[in-house]
Scaffold this active site. Structure first.
Site, PDB file in Angstrom:
ATOM      1  N   HIS A  52       0.847  -1.196   0.000  1.00 59.61           N
ATOM      2  CA  HIS A  52       0.000   0.000   0.000  1.00 59.61           C
ATOM      3  C   HIS A  52       0.882   1.244   0.000  1.00 59.61           C
ATOM      4  O   HIS A  52       2.024   1.212   0.463  1.00 59.61           O
ATOM      5  CB  HIS A  52      -0.887   0.022   1.241  1.00 59.61           C
ATOM      6  CG  HIS A  52      -2.013  -0.954   1.206  1.00 59.61           C
ATOM      7  ND1 HIS A  52      -3.198  -0.729   1.860  1.00 59.61           N
ATOM      8  CD2 HIS A  52      -2.144  -2.163   0.605  1.00 59.61           C
ATOM      9  CE1 HIS A  52      -4.006  -1.748   1.671  1.00 59.61           C
ATOM     10  NE2 HIS A  52      -3.382  -2.636   0.922  1.00 59.61           N
ATOM     11  N   GLU A  54       0.803   3.941   1.834  1.00 59.34           N
ATOM     12  CA  GLU A  54       1.241   4.392   3.151  1.00 59.34           C
ATOM     13  C   GLU A  54       2.391   3.542   3.692  1.00 59.34           C
ATOM     14  O   GLU A  54       3.329   4.071   4.287  1.00 59.34           O
ATOM     15  CB  GLU A  54       0.083   4.340   4.167  1.00 59.34           C
ATOM     16  CG  GLU A  54      -1.093   5.222   3.812  1.00 59.34           C
ATOM     17  CD  GLU A  54      -2.190   4.490   3.063  1.00 59.34           C
ATOM     18  OE1 GLU A  54      -3.364   4.798   3.317  1.00 59.34           O
ATOM     19  OE2 GLU A  54      -1.885   3.617   2.220  1.00 59.34           O
ATOM     20  N   CYS A  82      -6.616   2.244   5.388  1.00 55.31           N
ATOM     21  CA  CYS A  82      -7.272   0.987   5.748  1.00 55.31           C
ATOM     22  C   CYS A  82      -6.797   0.546   7.133  1.00 55.31           C
ATOM     23  O   CYS A  82      -5.938   1.199   7.733  1.00 55.31           O
ATOM     24  CB  CYS A  82      -6.932  -0.072   4.696  1.00 55.31           C
ATOM     25  SG  CYS A  82      -5.216  -0.653   4.789  1.00 55.31           S
ATOM     26  N   CYS A  85      -2.891   0.053   7.292  1.00 51.44           N
ATOM     27  CA  CYS A  85      -2.143   1.312   7.211  1.00 51.44           C
ATOM     28  C   CYS A  85      -2.360   2.170   8.449  1.00 51.44           C
ATOM     29  O   CYS A  85      -1.429   2.810   8.942  1.00 51.44           O
ATOM     30  CB  CYS A  85      -2.504   2.051   5.934  1.00 51.44           C
ATOM     31  SG  CYS A  85      -1.966   1.146   4.452  1.00 51.44           S
TER      32      CYS A  85
END
Length: 159
Positions: A52, A54, A82, A85
């Site tokens: 991801h 992040e 999410c 993260c």
């Protein structure tokens, strides 16, 4: 420099992700007015559920700063974090999160749930809606194109 300036940088990274067929999410981490970490979605490219924006930006910022505590940094991301993260943000001690688009399916900074409201030892402040329209538009257009690409072809032989 303003939040919009850094969110524009995150949007540029989101555009790079989209150009590679990834969900357009970009992330920038700053220390003062200096960018110390960047990331974008690379799940499809890397075949990795952890890739991801992040997570990549946090990893990059930790390498840049030489430590895992990002206690003086701000994280800018085009889509609400999410659960994974949000957990990484808590663990990295990031004090401030600025995001653009809400995520009704996985957003953990207030939309679906709020992990930062739980009694963890670190509670980031959250500012939502920074350049929300531009962030949402990137996502909407990406998924519209994906649906069109994956739509079954019309049967032109039928009377």
């Amino acid at each position: 420099m303003t939040d919009e300036y850094f969110m524009t940088e995150a949007l540029r990274l989101a555009d790079e992700a989209a150009a590679e067929g990834e969900v357009p999410v970009g992330c920038v981490i700053t220390l003062g007015e200096k960018v110390v970490g960047t990331g974008r979605n690379r799940r499809e490219l890397g075949k990795n559920a952890l890739a991801h924006a992040e997570i990549e930006a946090i990893h990059n910022a930790c390498n840049t700063l030489g430590g895992w505590r990002l206690w003086q940094c701000t994280l800018y991301v085009t889509l609400e974090p999410c659960p994974m993260c949000a957990g990484a943000i808590i663990n990295a001690r990031i004090p401030r999160v600025v995001y653009g688009a809400k995520d009704p399916k996985a957003g953990c900074c207030g939309t679906l749930t709020d992990l930062f409201a739980l009694p963890f030892n670190h509670k980031p402040t959250v500012e939502s809606g920074c350049m929300e329209e531009a962030c949402t538009k990137r996502l909407t257009e990406f998924f519209r194109r994906l649906r069109q690409k994956n739509a079954p072809a019309e049967d032109v032989s039928a009377p």
